[in-house]
Design an enzyme around this catalytic site. Structure first.
Site, PDB file in Angstrom:
ATOM      1  N   GLY A  29       0.842  -1.204   0.000  1.00 47.51           N
ATOM      2  CA  GLY A  29       0.000   0.000   0.000  1.00 47.51           C
ATOM      3  C   GLY A  29       0.863   1.235   0.000  1.00 47.51           C
ATOM      4  N   ARG A 272      -6.204  -2.641  -6.759  1.00 43.03           N
ATOM      5  CA  ARG A 272      -6.681  -3.593  -5.772  1.00 43.03           C
ATOM      6  C   ARG A 272      -8.097  -3.966  -6.213  1.00 43.03           C
ATOM      7  NH1 ARG A 272      -9.081  -2.587  -1.660  1.00 43.03           N
ATOM      8  NH2 ARG A 272      -8.934  -0.326  -1.838  1.00 43.03           N
ATOM      9  N   LYS A 277     -12.950   1.045  -8.163  1.00 43.79           N
ATOM     10  CA  LYS A 277     -11.903   1.205  -9.183  1.00 43.79           C
ATOM     11  C   LYS A 277     -12.454   1.186 -10.605  1.00 43.79           C
ATOM     12  CE  LYS A 277      -8.493   1.128  -6.148  1.00 43.79           C
ATOM     13  NZ  LYS A 277      -7.618   2.262  -5.906  1.00 43.79           N
ATOM     14  N   ARG A 310      -9.899  -7.691   0.618  1.00 43.60           N
ATOM     15  CA  ARG A 310     -11.174  -7.773   1.356  1.00 43.60           C
ATOM     16  C   ARG A 310     -12.031  -8.944   0.860  1.00 43.60           C
ATOM     17  NH1 ARG A 310     -11.978  -1.169   1.172  1.00 43.60           N
ATOM     18  NH2 ARG A 310      -9.832  -0.817   1.735  1.00 43.60           N
ATOM     19  N   VAL A 376      -0.771   4.704  -8.247  1.00 41.92           N
ATOM     20  CA  VAL A 376      -0.336   3.932  -9.412  1.00 41.92           C
ATOM     21  C   VAL A 376      -0.125   4.873 -10.605  1.00 41.92           C
ATOM     22  CG1 VAL A 376      -1.079   2.174 -11.073  1.00 41.92           C
ATOM     23  CG2 VAL A 376      -1.328   1.759  -8.622  1.00 41.92           C
ATOM     24  N   ASP A 497     -17.070  47.470  22.482  1.00 44.30           N
ATOM     25  CA  ASP A 497     -17.870  47.104  21.313  1.00 44.30           C
ATOM     26  C   ASP A 497     -19.057  46.287  21.838  1.00 44.30           C
ATOM     27  OD1 ASP A 497     -18.590  46.387  18.622  1.00 44.30           O
ATOM     28  OD2 ASP A 497     -17.666  44.435  19.008  1.00 44.30           O
ATOM     29  N   TYR A 498     -20.099  46.110  21.026  1.00 45.36           N
ATOM     30  CA  TYR A 498     -21.253  45.373  21.528  1.00 45.36           C
ATOM     31  C   TYR A 498     -21.368  43.972  20.920  1.00 45.36           C
ATOM     32  CZ  TYR A 498     -25.927  44.088  22.866  1.00 45.36           C
ATOM     33  OH  TYR A 498     -26.991  43.397  23.370  1.00 45.36           O
TER      34      TYR A 498
END
Ligand code: GDG
Length: 738
Positions: A29, A272, A277, A310, A376, A497-498
């Site tokens: 990988g 893979r 893919k 897988r 790749v 400032d507010y």
């Protein structure tokens, strides 16, 4: 040198059990291959799963010693963890969803719990190893909860996170049941990195929409920290691939392949096994290409390398069957005696074989439907040292953003793929060389080391900015000092400032009305004749009058256009101003409101404001830029200025600002205590005119001329409370407070 802890799901080396014995092998990988040499050149430890379970096994001691000698620290995962966390949440939920396959995404509570558990197990291991000065760099979608889990354990740690897969558009990401936890998990990091600007933008959108945090220029304000999101396209080890021509083993292999493939032009495809893919679509397009171009029959071969992966997930098993069928079908349909159109290799190849194929291929056909980056494509380009070879790449691979000289196609458009194949196979050599040399220059310059170094530099820089902000933070001790200075003063001036300073911003300006507590607090200051309070706001004078008219304070409206002295006087301008220009500017703002849902115009006596706080962030920012460009042409002749504020664009007369008005008060008396508090760019004008002894405080983060910062309006009001409380406690000067 600071130590680096790299954390990823897999270690760069994997333990494999064969025939009852344990073996150590390099992991495959992009991350492992790319970072291996870089991480070895630093003082670093890699933490991850080594492929081992929790059960005791023979030879484990030796393996552990070997891992530690390689600076690898394993995290043990049980069989159930691997099943529900890795094969489950990672590969059945996140992977399909983030690659725009929501229909494949499975949402299971069991997966989620395993994901939390494994991330917690990683957090415990990392926290046990980490030392205070270490840099922790976490990788990929398996560990998205880890940054936050580490932040809880090591609040001061330097933590970077990089996502290697796409971060999907908000409309896809929002489908995830635990989407908020995932975002909060990532925001535990100091820097979150992505391959492309699109992914970074999608992440920031999701953070803004789902968590409501302020996002500006890639910087996210999370409670009292800031987190950066940025883009770092991952490079390759250029040297390794560009020197393949000198690699004897690779060259011998190349000759062997050449004998096998004959004089055919070679189209190479390497992936893979994965539905992201686009392999079946590619094969079908190749078949159509042969149908339409019989002249290429017996002249080309598609070398199809598919790396098993897988194999236990259903969609992958189906894909394998589909590919086997398609290859057989196409070879049966187009093949002749002595020529097979597709040479199918379903296996992992040793490096020298892969390198040999890269170097002999005339065309690389890389058409993922979606890919985080795709190394790749980069490796193939780097290997073409003679400059020849054509890359066909789909636009939905992250790499397409850098490899614009490739033939870029839409992977779902069969017509485009077939045309690209013809174009590639017939491309003149000179054109091939020209295209490749541009891409090669880029790949050589921005290689994997540069990628890693840039990420590190940005991470350390982000940390440095955080530290600077922390240093500016008004600490508890300083607050005490400020309060006691105030208490000892004889003439104190408070310039406040507010909006965004004493109250948080609200989508509608009128919703930010002061509550009774705030009015009481301000009133306490006014009871002391030696203290003068001035509210310096951008609001119109009628609103200020209705909210604060009953208090004995000075008021400044429209950023300094109008002033009203304390003691009940009327409103006055500091110079004669005109407002005829509004007739010209108003219609322009109106057309912006029409085109920008959620935006609106606020009209003040001497200024016009276009508000876009309630509009979609990206659209609002785009329209604001357009508006500013458009207005700048008109305003130059009209003595007007166009100012950009927090989600507002304001047009008003030039030369009017809060600083100029603040000076009226500052120069009026010999003040021995001055405090100015503000939150945005309009208050910077006030900070800049203060004497160096004054206390100046910016509410929020970011560069400022103020000496100190406080994180939120509630911190600012609690400081004011401390001031009156202390004054009362310490000297009783302010008399009768409840
Ligand atoms: C993630 C993202 C992103 C492939 N087959 C063989 C082999 N490889 C090597 C290649 C390359 C790597 O594996 C695959 O590159 P990817 O870009 O697909 O990387 P992954 O690690 O799978 O995926 C991806 C990447 O992370 C990096 O951020 O680009 O989008 O999904 O280096 O050379 N190597 C050998 N034999 C093979 O058969 N020796």
């Amino acid at each position: 040198m600071q130590r680096l802890l790299i954390v990823s799901n897999r270690l760069p080396i994997t333990i494999q059990e064969r025939k009852g014995e344990l073996h150590v092998e390099p992991s495959v990988g992009g991350l492992a291959t790319g970072l291996r040499s870089w991480y070895k050149s630093r003082t670093s430890i890699w933490i991850g799963w080594a492929g081992m379970g929790r059960k005791k096994i023979k030879g484990e001691k030796d393996i552990m010693a070997r891992l530690l000698s390689e600076n690898c620290h394993p995290v043990a995962l049980s069989q159930h963890d691997v099943e529900a966390y890795y094969h489950g949440f990672c590969n059945r939920t996140i992977w399909p969803l983030f690659h725009y396959f929501p229909i494949y995404a499975e949402y299971s509570e069991d997966f989620w719990q395993a994901y939390e558990q494994v991330n917690t197990a990683f957090a415990n291991v990392v926290a046990g190893i980490a030392k205070p000065n270490d840099i922790i760099w976490i990788h990929d979608y398996h560990l998205m909860l880890l940054p936050r889990l580490l932040r809880e354990r090591l609040p001061k740690a330097t933590v970077g996170f990089f996502l290697h897969i796409p971060f999907p558009a908000f409309e896809i990401f929002r489908l995830l049941p635990r989407r908020r936890q995932i975002l909060e998990g990532l925001l535990g990091a100091d820097l979150v990195g992505f391959h492309t600007y699109d992914y970074t933008g999608h992440f920031l959108d999701s953070v803004h929409h789902l968590l409501g945090y302020e996002v500006a220029m890639g910087q996210i304000t999370v409670a009292d920290r800031t987190v950066r999101a940025d883009t770092f396209p991952m490079g390759i080890n250029y040297e390794q691939f560009s020197s393949v021509a000198q690699d004897q083993k690779a060259q011998a292999e190349r000759k062997r392949f050449h004998r096998k493939l004959g004089d055919c032009q070679v189209i190479l495809s390497v992936d893979r096994l994965d539905y992201t893919k686009g392999i079946p679509q590619r094969l079908e397009a190749f078949s159509v290409f042969l149908d339409r171009n019989p002249k290429f029959k017996r002249k080309v071969i598609l070398v199809l390398v598919v790396v098993p992966s897988r194999t236990r997930v259903e969609h992958y098993m189906q894909l394998k069957k589909q590919l086997d069928g398609l290859v057989g079908e196409i070879n049966g349909k187009h093949g002749t005696i002595g020529w097979i159109p597709i040479w199918y290799l379903y296996r992992f190849l040793p490096f020298y074989s892969l390198a040999a194929l890269y170097s002999l291929a005339d065309v690389a056909l890389i058409t993922p439907l979606r890919d985080g980056m795709n190394l790749v494509a980069k490796e193939y380009t780097a290997t073409q040292t003679d400059g020849k070879g054509v890359l066909i790449l789909s636009e939905t691979a992250g790499a397409a953003q850098e490899l614009g000289e490739a033939i870029i196609i839409n992977a779902n458009n069969q017509e485009e793929i077939t045309q690209a194949l013809t174009k590639a196979l017939e491309m003149p050599e000179q054109e091939q060389i020209e295209r490749n040399s541009i891409m090669q220059k880029r790949l050589r310059r921005y290689d994997v080391e540069r990628w890693a170094n840039e990420f590190m530099d940005k991470l350390l820089y982000t940390k440095k900015l955080q530290r600077e902000m922390e240093e500016k933070a008004l600490t508890y001790e300083m607050q005490r000092k400020l309060a006691s200075d105030f208490q000892e003063s004889n003439k104190a001036l408070l310039l406040l400032d507010y909006d965004g300073t004493l109250v948080p911003f609200s989508p509608k300006p009128l919703d930010a009305m002061p509550g009774a507590n705030l009015l009481r607090l301000l009133e306490k200051f006014t009871r002391n004749p030696r203290t003068e309070v001035v509210l310096i706001s951008g609001r119109d004078k009628d609103t200020l009058e209705s909210w604060f008219g009953g208090l004995n304070v000075g008021l400044v409206a429209e950023h300094g256009v109008w002033i009203k002295e304390k003691g009940g006087g009327g409103w006055e301008t500091i110079e004669t101003l005109t407002s005829e220009w509004k007739e010209e500017v108003y219609p322009i703002l109106e057309s912006w409101v029409d085109r920008t849902p959620g935006s609106f115009i606020e009209e003040k006596e001497f200024s016009l404001v276009w508000h876009y706080r309630k509009t979609d962030t990206k659209l609002g920012e785009l329209r604001a830029r357009e508006l500013i460009n458009n207005l700048s042409n008109i305003t130059a002749n009209l003595n007007l200025q166009v100012l950009e504020g927090s989600k507002v664009v304001e047009v008003k007369n030039t030369g009017i600002n809060k600083g100029r008005t603040a000076l009226i008060w500052i120069s009026r008396e010999e003040w021995d205590f001055i405090l100015a508090i503000g939150d945005d760019w309009t208050d910077e004008d006030t900070f800049k005119v203060l004497p160096s002894t004054a206390w100046s405080i910016k509410v929020g983060f970011g560069a400022s001329a103020a000496r100190f910062s406080l994180s939120s309006p509630s911190k600012a009001t609690s400081l004011l409370r401390k001031m009156v409380g202390q004054k009362m406690q310490l000297s009783g000067l302010l008399g009768d407070f409840p």
